[in-house]
Design a protein around this motif. Structure first.
Motif, PDB file in Angstrom:
ATOM      1  N   ASP A   9      41.262  42.358  39.950  1.00  0.00           N
ATOM      2  CA  ASP A   9      41.572  41.195  39.115  1.00  0.00           C
ATOM      3  C   ASP A   9      40.633  41.021  37.931  1.00  0.00           C
ATOM      4  O   ASP A   9      40.943  40.274  37.011  1.00  0.00           O
ATOM      5  CB  ASP A   9      41.554  39.924  39.967  1.00  0.00           C
ATOM      6  N   ALA A  10      39.493  41.685  37.938  1.00  0.00           N
ATOM      7  CA  ALA A  10      38.544  41.553  36.828  1.00  0.00           C
ATOM      8  C   ALA A  10      38.937  42.421  35.633  1.00  0.00           C
ATOM      9  O   ALA A  10      38.531  42.146  34.514  1.00  0.00           O
ATOM     10  CB  ALA A  10      37.140  41.911  37.288  1.00  0.00           C
ATOM     11  N   TRP A  11      39.695  43.461  35.865  1.00  0.00           N
ATOM     12  CA  TRP A  11      40.098  44.377  34.795  1.00  0.00           C
ATOM     13  C   TRP A  11      41.609  44.349  34.648  1.00  0.00           C
ATOM     14  O   TRP A  11      42.330  44.320  35.647  1.00  0.00           O
ATOM     15  CB  TRP A  11      39.657  45.808  35.123  1.00  0.00           C
ATOM     16  N   GLU A  12      42.072  44.359  33.418  1.00  0.00           N
ATOM     17  CA  GLU A  12      43.507  44.400  33.174  1.00  0.00           C
ATOM     18  C   GLU A  12      43.825  45.576  32.261  1.00  0.00           C
ATOM     19  O   GLU A  12      43.051  45.898  31.359  1.00  0.00           O
ATOM     20  CB  GLU A  12      44.002  43.094  32.560  1.00  0.00           C
ATOM     21  N   SER A  13      44.944  46.207  32.536  1.00  0.00           N
ATOM     22  CA  SER A  13      45.344  47.308  31.671  1.00  0.00           C
ATOM     23  C   SER A  13      45.792  46.737  30.327  1.00  0.00           C
ATOM     24  O   SER A  13      46.224  45.591  30.238  1.00  0.00           O
ATOM     25  CB  SER A  13      46.461  48.125  32.311  1.00  0.00           C
ATOM     26  N   CYS A  47      37.938  44.184  30.402  1.00  0.00           N
ATOM     27  CA  CYS A  47      37.372  43.317  31.428  1.00  0.00           C
ATOM     28  C   CYS A  47      37.624  41.862  31.036  1.00  0.00           C
ATOM     29  O   CYS A  47      37.525  41.497  29.854  1.00  0.00           O
ATOM     30  CB  CYS A  47      35.875  43.592  31.563  1.00  0.00           C
ATOM     31  N   TRP A  48      37.923  41.034  31.984  1.00  0.00           N
ATOM     32  CA  TRP A  48      38.211  39.616  31.759  1.00  0.00           C
ATOM     33  C   TRP A  48      37.041  38.926  31.059  1.00  0.00           C
ATOM     34  O   TRP A  48      35.886  39.216  31.322  1.00  0.00           O
ATOM     35  CB  TRP A  48      38.480  38.930  33.095  1.00  0.00           C
ATOM     36  N   ILE A  95      31.084  50.018  38.688  1.00  0.00           N
ATOM     37  CA  ILE A  95      31.302  49.104  37.564  1.00  0.00           C
ATOM     38  C   ILE A  95      32.463  48.163  37.867  1.00  0.00           C
ATOM     39  O   ILE A  95      32.363  46.946  37.675  1.00  0.00           O
ATOM     40  CB  ILE A  95      31.559  49.892  36.267  1.00  0.00           C
ATOM     41  N   LEU A  96      33.562  48.712  38.353  1.00  0.00           N
ATOM     42  CA  LEU A  96      34.728  47.888  38.669  1.00  0.00           C
ATOM     43  C   LEU A  96      34.405  46.868  39.757  1.00  0.00           C
ATOM     44  O   LEU A  96      34.809  45.705  39.671  1.00  0.00           O
ATOM     45  CB  LEU A  96      35.902  48.767  39.087  1.00  0.00           C
TER      46      LEU A  96
END
Length: 116
Positions: A9-13, A47-48, A95-96
């Motif tokens: 949920d912290a990273w979005e394509s 990243c959000w 990192i993710l």
């Protein structure tokens, strides 16, 4: 070796219809001497609430970088946005995961987290 992005949920394509806008943003904001300017970059994810991006070469390759446009570093006497070539799956996963944990804490602090 091609690295696998384990989405959270912290990273979005970055949708393909916005990729050109992000590439234009990179072209406008990256310093003229930035080492990543020697590559034709393609944005994969953001990243959000931060200006952190996962980028790869537009030409297929196994190179994946994290580009942090909130931090800077000195390279050959010039200040550039921080970037790092990710060489192992463990590096990418760390990192993710760290960004996911920061996202969870942010959501808990905001009272929006209903998970574990």
């Amino acid at each position: 070796m091609k690295l696998l992005i384990n989405w959270n949920d912290a990273w979005e394509s970055i949708p393909l219809e916005f990729a050109d806008d992000v590439i234009e943003f990179f072209n406008r904001e990256l310093q003229p001497t930035h080492p990543l300017r020697s590559f034709k970059l393609f944005p994969l994810a953001k990243c959000w609430r931060r200006y952190n991006y996962l980028v790869e070469e537009e030409v297929p390759s196994d190179r994946l970088w994290v580009l942090d446009m909130e931090r800077k570093k000195r390279i050959r006497g010039k200040t550039c946005y921080h970037f790092k070539l990710l060489e192992t799956q463990e590096e990418l996963d760390a990192i993710l995961q760290a960004d996911y944990e920061a996202w969870v804490q942010y959501m808990k602090d905001a009272g929006a987290w209903q998970g574990n």
